[in-house]
Design a protein around this motif. Sequence first.
Motif, short mmCIF file in Angstrom:
data_model
loop_
_atom_site.label_atom_id
_atom_site.label_comp_id
_atom_site.label_asym_id
_atom_site.label_seq_id
_atom_site.Cartn_x
_atom_site.Cartn_y
_atom_site.Cartn_z
N THR A 5 0.83 -1.27 0.07
CA THR A 5 -0.06 -0.14 -0.19
C THR A 5 0.78 1.25 -0.04
OG1 THR A 5 -0.34 0.34 2.28
CG2 THR A 5 -1.73 -1.28 1.58
N ASN A 6 0.96 1.93 1.20
CA ASN A 6 1.63 3.26 1.19
C ASN A 6 2.76 3.57 0.39
OD1 ASN A 6 2.92 2.19 3.37
ND2 ASN A 6 2.64 4.08 4.60
N GLU A 44 0.79 4.20 -4.07
CA GLU A 44 -0.62 4.37 -4.82
C GLU A 44 -1.15 5.94 -4.25
OE1 GLU A 44 -3.10 0.87 -4.67
OE2 GLU A 44 -1.64 0.48 -3.03
N GLU A 76 -4.61 7.67 -3.31
CA GLU A 76 -6.19 7.44 -3.07
C GLU A 76 -6.92 8.32 -3.64
OE1 GLU A 76 -6.15 7.64 1.40
OE2 GLU A 76 -4.50 6.39 1.74
N VAL A 105 -2.72 -4.44 -6.99
CA VAL A 105 -2.84 -3.09 -7.53
C VAL A 105 -3.47 -3.02 -9.15
CG1 VAL A 105 -1.48 -0.91 -8.18
CG2 VAL A 105 -1.08 -1.97 -6.02
N LYS A 106 -2.71 -3.78 -9.90
CA LYS A 106 -3.10 -3.91 -11.44
C LYS A 106 -4.46 -4.31 -11.38
CE LYS A 106 -2.54 -4.41 -15.73
NZ LYS A 106 -2.09 -3.23 -16.81
N ARG A 117 -6.02 0.88 -9.29
CA ARG A 117 -5.74 1.97 -8.51
C ARG A 117 -4.63 2.89 -9.04
NH1 ARG A 117 -6.81 -1.73 -3.95
NH2 ARG A 117 -4.45 -2.11 -3.96
N PRO A 118 -4.42 4.36 -8.86
CA PRO A 118 -3.32 4.83 -9.79
C PRO A 118 -1.86 4.48 -8.89
CG PRO A 118 -5.51 6.44 -8.97
CD PRO A 118 -5.17 5.06 -8.31
N TYR A 119 -1.12 3.66 -9.81
CA TYR A 119 0.11 3.47 -9.24
C TYR A 119 1.20 4.53 -9.61
CZ TYR A 119 4.24 0.66 -8.55
OH TYR A 119 5.94 0.33 -8.23
N VAL A 155 3.72 -0.69 -13.37
CA VAL A 155 3.29 -1.76 -12.39
C VAL A 155 3.34 -3.00 -13.64
CG1 VAL A 155 0.79 -1.15 -13.03
CG2 VAL A 155 1.53 -2.47 -11.08
#
Length: 423
Positions: free
Chosen positions: A33-34, A37, A39, A244-245, A249-251, A259
Amino acid sequence: MLRIASKLTSRVSSSAFPTRLSPLPASSFRSFTNGLELEADMVVPDAIRMINYALRQWRTERSLGAFRLGCSVLKHCLSMEFTEGKDPKRENSKGMALLTLSTLLYERGEYSEAIEKLEGVQELTNSYLGVRVAALETQAGLHLELRQDDLAAVAADKCMKVVENQEQARDYEAQFVRAKALKGLIELVNGNFDSAEDFFDKSLREKFSDGTAGLSYAEFLHKKQDYPLAKEVYRNVVQGAIEVKNAGRPYLGAGNFSVDELIVGSMCALGQLELLMGNSGNAEHYLTQALSRAEEAYGDSKHPTVGVALTSIALMYRRKAIQDRSSTLLIQEGIYRKVIDILKVPSVESESEDAAPLVDRSDIAALARGAYAEVLSVQENRKDEGEKMKNLAESIWQHRRMSLADALDSETSIIDSRISRIL
């Protein structure tokens, strides 16, 4: 293995391979996560919709028209009200548009333009720190792929300074670890293993073992011969990147550090490690997954990343044949011929002072040619052909710290598909 190999030698197709990874066992690693990406409340939704549309058009058609349309949409996005001004959400959205535009340019082979767009991200001083780190990380990655190692080091140093000047920023620790891992990767590329160790601390093991930093850390462990931990980190990176893919979500990544490249790169490296650990079934699984993902991402069976993945597969068959004292000559030859067709080495005549930088994947191409020469040389009626192939391979080999023969025999060399380099 032979069933999959027969499909490889006739037609490379993503449908030939499994598309799901076995689940990871319980792990001490945190979730992906943090720091990597954005939010939903950190961006302007309309901007993200335009960005996704532009990328989808390009990825779906892979034509000049689709490329121009994608670039036009992104440039329009950059001129809209929702990416103007100093508001953090708008700057984040503008940064994402620039990262995506750089990715399109990179995938079209326009490296100079891709790097130029990344440089514009640093003007967004009110954006999330991870946006600016992603741009510098990608810039360094593109320079590494171009074999411009000094420029990559400059970008990595700048990345570290940008982070160090933002100690109060959100996710500062994650970005600091990411910047350090980038410097560690450059040390690995340059063969400075002892220096690289200084940049991979326990934070990567305990908190931030994901993304490009996690992959570089796993490669460090791989070179260190800490295989169990390297395997665990590789698998964590694979699983997190796929999550994530799939979630869309905006990677925070672009170009060869996007990604998609992260998924392919971590699968490739994990497959190489599994083979080294004697797990040939797992090695085949991950390497064919990497090939499938590369073709899916780029929609082109001749994309360079596909060629690098194929090289890893061919070398897997080579090593397994040596270990099992079996013959897979026809299988290997079919794959090597495909790799040679994909990874053509630029001729000296094609270079000029004003020309765009050429992406020199000669070490990967030489590795494939050198292994192919072995296949030819063991056949009595093709020894002369094998000798010519061997001489060609050695003539294009550029690695500064090992010979081609050493690279073929080494058990700890790693093909990093992100930057098309041998570590």
